[in-house]
Design a protein around this motif. Sequence first.
Motif, short mmCIF file in Angstrom:
data_model
loop_
_atom_site.label_atom_id
_atom_site.label_comp_id
_atom_site.label_asym_id
_atom_site.label_seq_id
_atom_site.Cartn_x
_atom_site.Cartn_y
_atom_site.Cartn_z
N CYS A 11 0.92 -1.40 -0.05
CA CYS A 11 0.02 -0.02 0.13
C CYS A 11 0.90 1.36 -0.02
CB CYS A 11 -1.07 0.01 1.20
SG CYS A 11 -2.16 -1.30 1.20
N ALA A 12 1.92 1.32 0.89
CA ALA A 12 2.79 2.58 0.85
C ALA A 12 3.71 2.41 -0.48
CB ALA A 12 3.77 2.27 2.05
N GLY A 13 3.87 1.52 -1.10
CA GLY A 13 4.55 1.44 -2.35
C GLY A 13 3.76 2.19 -3.57
N ILE A 14 2.28 1.69 -3.54
CA ILE A 14 1.42 2.53 -4.31
C ILE A 14 1.40 3.72 -4.15
CG2 ILE A 14 -1.09 2.40 -5.00
CD1 ILE A 14 0.26 -0.04 -6.01
N ARG A 15 1.08 4.23 -2.90
CA ARG A 15 1.38 5.68 -2.62
C ARG A 15 2.49 6.25 -3.00
NH1 ARG A 15 3.66 8.72 1.33
NH2 ARG A 15 2.60 10.78 1.89
N HIS A 16 3.74 5.62 -3.09
CA HIS A 16 4.92 6.27 -3.59
C HIS A 16 5.05 6.58 -5.11
CE1 HIS A 16 7.41 7.05 0.05
NE2 HIS A 16 7.05 5.58 0.54
N LEU A 17 4.35 5.71 -5.70
CA LEU A 17 4.04 5.64 -7.05
C LEU A 17 3.29 6.83 -7.52
CD1 LEU A 17 3.40 2.00 -8.22
CD2 LEU A 17 5.46 3.32 -8.70
N PHE A 18 2.20 7.05 -6.70
CA PHE A 18 1.41 8.38 -7.05
C PHE A 18 2.35 9.49 -6.79
CE2 PHE A 18 -2.63 5.92 -6.35
CZ PHE A 18 -3.20 6.09 -7.62
N LEU A 19 2.89 9.35 -5.75
CA LEU A 19 3.97 10.78 -5.30
C LEU A 19 4.91 10.70 -6.41
CD1 LEU A 19 4.63 10.40 -1.50
CD2 LEU A 19 3.31 11.94 -2.42
N ASP A 20 5.54 9.71 -6.96
CA ASP A 20 6.54 9.97 -8.09
C ASP A 20 5.81 10.45 -9.34
OD1 ASP A 20 8.43 9.08 -6.34
OD2 ASP A 20 8.57 7.06 -7.15
N SER A 21 4.74 10.13 -9.57
CA SER A 21 4.05 10.72 -10.81
C SER A 21 3.41 12.03 -10.55
CB SER A 21 2.93 9.72 -11.44
OG SER A 21 1.83 9.83 -10.45
N HIS A 22 3.92 12.69 -9.31
CA HIS A 22 3.41 13.98 -9.17
C HIS A 22 1.69 14.17 -9.08
CE1 HIS A 22 7.43 15.49 -9.22
NE2 HIS A 22 7.67 14.86 -10.43
N MET A 23 0.91 12.88 -8.54
CA MET A 23 -0.28 13.11 -8.57
C MET A 23 -0.95 13.63 -7.32
SD MET A 23 -1.60 9.79 -10.60
CE MET A 23 -3.23 10.12 -10.59
N ALA A 24 -0.01 13.50 -6.08
CA ALA A 24 -0.35 13.59 -4.79
C ALA A 24 0.53 14.27 -4.24
CB ALA A 24 -1.00 12.41 -4.14
N ALA A 25 1.44 15.06 -4.71
CA ALA A 25 2.55 15.72 -4.14
C ALA A 25 2.51 16.83 -3.30
CB ALA A 25 3.47 16.14 -5.50
N ASP A 26 1.29 17.28 -3.18
CA ASP A 26 0.95 18.79 -2.55
C ASP A 26 0.63 18.03 -0.98
OD1 ASP A 26 -1.44 17.60 -3.14
OD2 ASP A 26 -2.29 19.63 -3.11
N LYS A 27 0.76 18.92 0.00
CA LYS A 27 0.78 18.49 1.23
C LYS A 27 -0.55 17.97 1.79
CE LYS A 27 3.09 20.64 5.39
NZ LYS A 27 3.38 21.84 6.15
#
Length: 141
Positions: free
Chosen positions: A96-112
Amino acid sequence: MSEAVRAVTRKERPEFRNIHVTDILFNYRLPMPGKVSIMHRISGVLLFVLLPFILWLLDLSLKSEIQFDYFKGILGQPLVKLLVLAITVGYIAHFCAGIRHLFLDSHMAADKPAARKTAASVLIVTAVLSLLVALKLFGVF
């Protein structure tokens, strides 16, 4: 005389030291994304350390019918069930945290705010799935 003037006018510089693990755990309040990041690292280490046990169980289950019966007998022990539950919870948390990191790496959920929401969702999904696996493993349903 000039040294005395320099000593009076010189500002004290802040002293930075390394933070000890107990400071992080008990004194410092980590934000939710920080807790998820640490959980991701701990679950990765857990999976790496328990990899020989996982491979041994897989080998036991695939050799023959007799070995599979032996595997079912081993898996019936409460301590082994707890170990398998720890491995499964570690895998679920890491996934689950890896999926979250994929979203962060694609700048989809990078804001606070989005990072906080995804961190909370990782914790909720991990808790729910882990509870379901525990209930199934211990024979509730």
